[in-house]
Design a protein around this motif. Structure first.
Motif, PDB file in Angstrom:
ATOM      1  N   UNK A 174      -1.102   2.400   6.547  1.00  0.00           N
ATOM      2  CA  UNK A 174      -0.799   2.194   5.125  1.00  0.00           C
ATOM      3  C   UNK A 174      -0.234   3.433   4.440  1.00  0.00           C
ATOM      4  N   UNK A 175       0.481   3.163   3.378  1.00  0.00           N
ATOM      5  CA  UNK A 175       1.080   4.249   2.597  1.00  0.00           C
ATOM      6  C   UNK A 175       1.000   3.914   1.108  1.00  0.00           C
ATOM      7  N   UNK A 176       0.668   4.943   0.315  1.00  0.00           N
ATOM      8  CA  UNK A 176       0.677   4.792  -1.145  1.00  0.00           C
ATOM      9  C   UNK A 176       2.095   5.085  -1.626  1.00  0.00           C
ATOM     10  N   UNK A 177       2.616   4.183  -2.427  1.00  0.00           N
ATOM     11  CA  UNK A 177       4.006   4.320  -2.870  1.00  0.00           C
ATOM     12  C   UNK A 177       4.077   4.337  -4.399  1.00  0.00           C
ATOM     13  N   UNK A 178       4.852   5.262  -4.901  1.00  0.00           N
ATOM     14  CA  UNK A 178       5.158   5.281  -6.324  1.00  0.00           C
ATOM     15  C   UNK A 178       6.477   4.529  -6.479  1.00  0.00           C
ATOM     16  N   UNK A 179       6.456   3.321  -7.077  1.00  0.00           N
ATOM     17  CA  UNK A 179       7.675   2.507  -7.128  1.00  0.00           C
ATOM     18  C   UNK A 179       8.867   3.228  -7.753  1.00  0.00           C
ATOM     19  N   UNK A 180       8.593   4.274  -8.543  1.00  0.00           N
ATOM     20  CA  UNK A 180       9.710   5.005  -9.166  1.00  0.00           C
ATOM     21  C   UNK A 180      10.484   5.807  -8.135  1.00  0.00           C
ATOM     22  N   UNK A 181       9.894   5.996  -6.958  1.00  0.00           N
ATOM     23  CA  UNK A 181      10.523   6.885  -5.981  1.00  0.00           C
ATOM     24  C   UNK A 181      11.156   6.142  -4.798  1.00  0.00           C
ATOM     25  N   UNK A 182      11.047   4.799  -4.782  1.00  0.00           N
ATOM     26  CA  UNK A 182      11.594   4.100  -3.607  1.00  0.00           C
ATOM     27  C   UNK A 182      12.522   2.953  -3.997  1.00  0.00           C
ATOM     28  N   UNK A 183      13.537   2.760  -3.182  1.00  0.00           N
ATOM     29  CA  UNK A 183      14.440   1.625  -3.346  1.00  0.00           C
ATOM     30  C   UNK A 183      13.974   0.532  -2.375  1.00  0.00           C
ATOM     31  N   UNK A 184      14.566  -0.653  -2.507  1.00  0.00           N
ATOM     32  CA  UNK A 184      14.246  -1.742  -1.575  1.00  0.00           C
ATOM     33  C   UNK A 184      14.571  -1.299  -0.149  1.00  0.00           C
ATOM     34  N   UNK A 186      14.496   1.694   1.039  1.00  0.00           N
ATOM     35  CA  UNK A 186      13.470   2.644   1.507  1.00  0.00           C
ATOM     36  C   UNK A 186      12.222   1.897   1.990  1.00  0.00           C
ATOM     37  N   UNK A 187      11.895   0.805   1.303  1.00  0.00           N
ATOM     38  CA  UNK A 187      10.719   0.022   1.703  1.00  0.00           C
ATOM     39  C   UNK A 187      10.934  -0.528   3.121  1.00  0.00           C
ATOM     40  N   UNK A 188      12.122  -1.024   3.401  1.00  0.00           N
ATOM     41  CA  UNK A 188      12.423  -1.520   4.750  1.00  0.00           C
ATOM     42  C   UNK A 188      12.320  -0.381   5.764  1.00  0.00           C
ATOM     43  N   UNK A 189      12.767   0.785   5.362  1.00  0.00           N
ATOM     44  CA  UNK A 189      12.694   1.943   6.270  1.00  0.00           C
ATOM     45  C   UNK A 189      11.234   2.284   6.567  1.00  0.00           C
ATOM     46  N   UNK A 190      10.382   2.228   5.548  1.00  0.00           N
ATOM     47  CA  UNK A 190       8.955   2.530   5.763  1.00  0.00           C
ATOM     48  C   UNK A 190       8.348   1.547   6.761  1.00  0.00           C
ATOM     49  N   UNK A 191       8.746   0.299   6.656  1.00  0.00           N
ATOM     50  CA  UNK A 191       8.225  -0.699   7.621  1.00  0.00           C
ATOM     51  C   UNK A 191       8.698  -0.352   9.031  1.00  0.00           C
ATOM     52  N   UNK A 192       9.981   0.015   9.132  1.00  0.00           N
ATOM     53  CA  UNK A 192      10.517   0.394  10.458  1.00  0.00           C
ATOM     54  C   UNK A 192       9.809   1.643  10.978  1.00  0.00           C
ATOM     55  N   UNK A 193       9.407   2.508  10.082  1.00  0.00           N
ATOM     56  CA  UNK A 193       8.742   3.748  10.501  1.00  0.00           C
ATOM     57  C   UNK A 193       7.311   3.501  10.969  1.00  0.00           C
ATOM     58  N   UNK A 227       8.935  -7.328  -3.774  1.00  0.00           N
ATOM     59  CA  UNK A 227       9.774  -8.301  -3.065  1.00  0.00           C
ATOM     60  C   UNK A 227      10.279  -7.714  -1.753  1.00  0.00           C
ATOM     61  N   UNK A 228      10.680  -6.457  -1.819  1.00  0.00           N
ATOM     62  CA  UNK A 228      11.192  -5.812  -0.595  1.00  0.00           C
ATOM     63  C   UNK A 228      10.078  -5.693   0.453  1.00  0.00           C
ATOM     64  N   UNK A 229       8.856  -5.389   0.001  1.00  0.00           N
ATOM     65  CA  UNK A 229       7.734  -5.254   0.943  1.00  0.00           C
ATOM     66  C   UNK A 229       7.476  -6.576   1.642  1.00  0.00           C
ATOM     67  N   UNK A 230       7.555  -7.679   0.880  1.00  0.00           N
ATOM     68  CA  UNK A 230       7.372  -9.006   1.480  1.00  0.00           C
ATOM     69  C   UNK A 230       8.480  -9.274   2.500  1.00  0.00           C
ATOM     70  N   UNK A 231       9.710  -9.002   2.072  1.00  0.00           N
ATOM     71  CA  UNK A 231      10.847  -9.285   2.956  1.00  0.00           C
ATOM     72  C   UNK A 231      10.788  -8.426   4.215  1.00  0.00           C
ATOM     73  N   UNK A 232      10.263  -7.215   4.081  1.00  0.00           N
ATOM     74  CA  UNK A 232      10.233  -6.294   5.229  1.00  0.00           C
ATOM     75  C   UNK A 232       9.082  -6.614   6.179  1.00  0.00           C
ATOM     76  N   UNK A 233       8.173  -7.511   5.767  1.00  0.00           N
ATOM     77  CA  UNK A 233       7.089  -7.921   6.672  1.00  0.00           C
ATOM     78  C   UNK A 233       5.839  -7.057   6.594  1.00  0.00           C
TER      79      UNK A 233
END
Ligand code: SF4
Length: 488
Positions: A174-184, A186-193, A227-233
């Protein structure tokens, strides 16, 4: 009796006037009694550990930590590992913040920090080499996404080369995310990471409240990240809210909670804002006259509980709610919920290896915390020493009370025979003084004390910290007051 959090079996809160017009809760997992909360709410620890971190001492250092790890190796510990990484940097300061963070726009600081963090990870990995795999990883801060994609790639690659990780479906990453600092993206990238759970700081959607706490975060931005987090799985999406902030009203809170419910996260945490400006400097910029009254704060809590219950969320404990199918709710029903420095967790028996400035670890029967400043952190690592500043080795009494408090915090009940089997005690003798206090709580309707079970009632759940405090033997000797936040 094996109580469950879902469905509820307690008495319905018939004497209590509902505060919202939401339909009756589908899963009424906690009873709200404003009078009782007002009378008994007091300052108290959050029990992410027992003994609590203010009991850690400088007599416990680097060598004691090495000794604790050596003990695990000698005993051939079968416990999996949990990793915590602390990224302390933030772009701007939120006035309510009580975290260990460094507010800076000098991005090069993160590069230096990363190089030292990797050194610490390598040292820890050498200590744990050949031992069990990592089942849990948590990035906290500060703002973990202060790191760039490339820096995060580098760090995750380093972690994977250093430790063995359980496969994605078995691990909680898990990761804590500040929505002001990430794009959709970036969220997909975090999932890939490799992350499979994401936690978003929202606090409040009202622009006036956001301005009052210096955290302006457009609602659309947050929705886009969800929405991006859902789409990224991502397996679990969690949202953090705070009640008690300046400019917050019952109406603004209602709007925020309804918007959050509409966003459909798996978990929602609703924290009480603990205003302690004498301890946390940024809080001095909060205009106290703009803060809601204690009565309004209680109404806000009631509102959140009613609306979340009606929307089908289960009350997990403390400030946490989850969907009945979320891993946390499932773990609670199965009696394997756990609580550590990151809050509630589904992985009970892990050794927690913590890296980064101010990070707190739990290895064997010890807790340890790293130094809090970057200079000390870099100095010690330059000397090839793990940057442990303080800690504690648990004695039998600590381990017993830790086990009991864990059960209360996570399951709201303790099996007395099970405790007597695990520890060489007779409960009614060992806890004779505590039982006197519990009888008073029983009279108040907070707990039930039977021959085999100590159970917290639906009414007592919101005051769970008060119940745990009865068993905290350090509290009596401690100067209470400003050290801990209010229990509700
Ligand atoms: S609340 Fe989070 S983002 Fe805001 S200053 Fe504190 S650590 Fe940084």
């Amino acid at each position: 009796m094996q109580a469950t959090a879902f469905p509820a079996t307690g008495q319905p809160a018939t004497a209590i006037t509902p505060i919202s017009r939401a339909p009756e809760a589908a899963y009424p997992t906690v009873d709200f009694d404003a009078g009782l909360l007002k009378r008994l709410g007091k300052n108290g620890p959050r029990y992410t550990s027992y003994p609590t971190a203010d009991r850690f001492g400088a007599e416990f250092g680097y060598r004691d930590y090495l000794h604790a790890v050596a003990g695990l190796r000698t005993r051939g510990s079968a416990r999996p590992l949990s990793l915590y990484l602390h990224i302390p940097f933030c772009d701007t300061v939120c006035y309510y913040c009580a975290c260990n963070k460094i507010v800076t726009k000098k991005r090069e600081k993160a590069a230096t920090y990363l190089s030292y963090l990797k050194r610490e990870i390598a040292m820890q990995a050498a200590l744990f080499a050949g031992m069990n795999e990592v089942e849990q990883l948590h990035f906290g801060g500060g703002t973990p996404t202060y790191l760039t994609d490339a820096q995060m790639d580098e760090l995750m690659g380093h972690l994977r080369r250093s430790f063995r990780f359980a496969p994605d479906e078995q691990g909680e990453y898990s990761i804590e995310v500040d929505p002001r600092t990430v794009s959709a993206e970036r969220v997909h990238t975090l999932r890939r990471q490799g992350f499979n759970r994401i936690s978003l700081g929202v606090q409040d959607f009202d622009p006036a409240v956001q301005r009052a706490v210096n955290r302006v975060q457009p609602e659309e931005e947050t929705r886009a990240v969800i929405d991006a987090a859902r789409a990224a799985g991502f397996r679990s999406v969690s949202i953090d809210l705070i009640y008690g902030l300046p400019k917050q009203t019952l109406d603004s809170m209602r709007q925020t909670i309804d918007k959050v419910i509409a966003a459909n996260p798996d978990r929602i945490a609703v924290y009480h804002y603990a205003h302690m400006p004498q301890l946390f400097k940024p809080q001095r910029r909060i205009v106290e006259a703009e803060m809601p009254s204690s009565d309004t704060k209680l109404q806000m809590l009631q509102l959140c509980i009613e609306r979340l219950g009606a929307a089908g969320y289960v009350y997990i404990g403390m400030d946490h709610f989850a969907k009945p199918g979320d891993d946390l709710a499932v773990a609670q029903r199965q009696g394997r919920l756990h609580r550590n420095f990151q809050g509630y967790s589904t992985h009970a028996d892990t050794d927690l290896v913590a890296c980064g400035v101010s990070a707190i670890g739990a290895v064997g029967a010890t807790y340890s915390q790293n130094v809090k400043t970057l200079d000390e952190y870099y100095d010690l690592l330059d000397q090839n020493e793990l940057p442990v500043a303080r800690g504690i080795r648990l004695g039998m009494d600590d381990a017993l009370r830790r086990s009991l408090i864990q059960k209360l915090m996570c399951q709201f009940e303790v099996s007395i025979p099970a405790l007597e089997q695990a520890f060489p005690i007779v409960f009614r003798d060992y806890f004779a003084d505590e039982l006197v206090q519990l009888r008073q709580m029983e009279a108040d309707g907070l707990v039930q004390v039977g021959p085999d079970w100590l159970s917290v009632t639906m009414k007592g759940r919101l005051l769970i910290r008060n119940v745990c405090m009865v068993f905290d033997r350090y509290l009596a000797a401690r100067q209470e007051g400003q050290r801990h936040s209010q229990t509700v």
